[in-house]
Scaffold this active site. Sequence first.
Site, PDB file in Angstrom:
ATOM      1  N   HIS A 147      72.204 -53.774  41.444  1.00 44.47           N
ATOM      2  CA  HIS A 147      72.540 -54.272  40.100  1.00 44.47           C
ATOM      3  C   HIS A 147      72.046 -53.284  39.044  1.00 44.47           C
ATOM      4  O   HIS A 147      70.858 -52.935  39.057  1.00 44.47           O
ATOM      5  CB  HIS A 147      71.893 -55.639  39.868  1.00 44.47           C
ATOM      6  CG  HIS A 147      72.351 -56.682  40.845  1.00 44.47           C
ATOM      7  ND1 HIS A 147      71.773 -56.847  42.077  1.00 44.47           N
ATOM      8  CD2 HIS A 147      73.368 -57.596  40.780  1.00 44.47           C
ATOM      9  CE1 HIS A 147      72.393 -57.829  42.734  1.00 44.47           C
ATOM     10  NE2 HIS A 147      73.365 -58.300  41.968  1.00 44.47           N
TER      11      HIS A 147
ATOM     12  N   ASP B   8      76.587 -54.491  40.692  1.00 46.31           N
ATOM     13  CA  ASP B   8      77.265 -55.688  40.196  1.00 46.31           C
ATOM     14  C   ASP B   8      76.801 -56.112  38.800  1.00 46.31           C
ATOM     15  O   ASP B   8      75.694 -55.773  38.374  1.00 46.31           O
ATOM     16  CB  ASP B   8      76.997 -56.859  41.148  1.00 46.31           C
ATOM     17  CG  ASP B   8      77.866 -56.801  42.403  1.00 46.31           C
ATOM     18  OD1 ASP B   8      78.436 -55.727  42.687  1.00 46.31           O
ATOM     19  OD2 ASP B   8      77.971 -57.833  43.086  1.00 46.31           O
ATOM     20  N   ASP B   9      77.664 -56.872  38.160  1.00 44.81           N
ATOM     21  CA  ASP B   9      77.357 -57.618  36.923  1.00 44.81           C
ATOM     22  C   ASP B   9      77.355 -56.766  35.653  1.00 44.81           C
ATOM     23  O   ASP B   9      76.963 -57.236  34.598  1.00 44.81           O
ATOM     24  CB  ASP B   9      76.002 -58.348  36.982  1.00 44.81           C
ATOM     25  CG  ASP B   9      75.827 -59.204  38.210  1.00 44.81           C
ATOM     26  OD1 ASP B   9      76.841 -59.552  38.843  1.00 44.81           O
ATOM     27  OD2 ASP B   9      74.681 -59.532  38.538  1.00 44.81           O
TER      28      ASP B   9
ATOM     29  N   HIS C  67      84.580 -58.303  38.954  1.00 49.39           N
ATOM     30  CA  HIS C  67      83.522 -59.250  39.365  1.00 49.39           C
ATOM     31  C   HIS C  67      83.539 -60.484  38.464  1.00 49.39           C
ATOM     32  O   HIS C  67      82.499 -61.056  38.180  1.00 49.39           O
ATOM     33  CB  HIS C  67      82.173 -58.539  39.310  1.00 49.39           C
ATOM     34  CG  HIS C  67      81.026 -59.270  39.972  1.00 49.39           C
ATOM     35  ND1 HIS C  67      81.088 -59.761  41.245  1.00 49.39           N
ATOM     36  CD2 HIS C  67      79.773 -59.576  39.522  1.00 49.39           C
ATOM     37  CE1 HIS C  67      79.918 -60.342  41.552  1.00 49.39           C
ATOM     38  NE2 HIS C  67      79.113 -60.254  40.524  1.00 49.39           N
TER      39      HIS C  67
END
Length: 243
Positions: A193, A49-50, A99
């Site tokens: 991440h 993510d991110d 996201h």
Amino acid sequence: MSRQLTSLLTIAAVCVTVASAPAQAAAKPAEKSAPVDCAKVKCIALTFDDGPGKYAGTLLDTLKKYDAKATFFLEGQYAKSRPQYVKRMVAEGHELGNHSYSHPDFTKLEPGAIRNEIQKTQDAVKKAAGVEPKLLRPPYGLADLQVSDIADEYGMPIILWTAGSEDWASKNVEAIKKKTLEVAKPNGIILMHDWVKQTVDAMPAIVKSLQAKGYHLVTVSDVIKNEGLEAGDVFPLPAGWEN
Ligand SMILES: [Zn+2]
């Protein structure tokens, strides 16, 4: 969309505690050739993510070396600033998800602002790699009926995770490896991440260990293939979201 959600309650996507996978009689070595049928073989989806985070290039090198696929839930702002990684992700067979653009809590936004966050990210990814994400993971895994309705408008299911690596909290290579292997289970979706350097550093060992246990590292779409998800559906369904 299927009327899966009947509650307006905002529920945090707390990590589901999962029992250890049943012991396998014999670990099958991961095969190199795609496509993989997760109804027949042991699959797991690692999700990042991110990003693209600044260590995405190293992560992509590792995935390539071990013939592993992953899913990246990108933030539009980083897809815009690091388009070369987005392009590589697509070229190397990974899956992309949306996201948001700047990581706000969608449950605190007006519908127009949510749409804006989603659309700007679709546009940034399309500009970088020529494709648009087909999965949505709202920031913090927070969704409510309004978020679900907007995901439906975009034709996307909402994908959460079965377990987290807790990488952002530990930032420790050994702890990330230990946690990830501990929560791994067939058809699991693991939250990680790629902005956490220690995650990227731990990945060669994690991938090797998972493959030694017979896992095929595949995309989210591979593991959800038989779930019959429709746009706006949430998967896995957090406790409290009743059918
Ligand atoms: Zn996030």
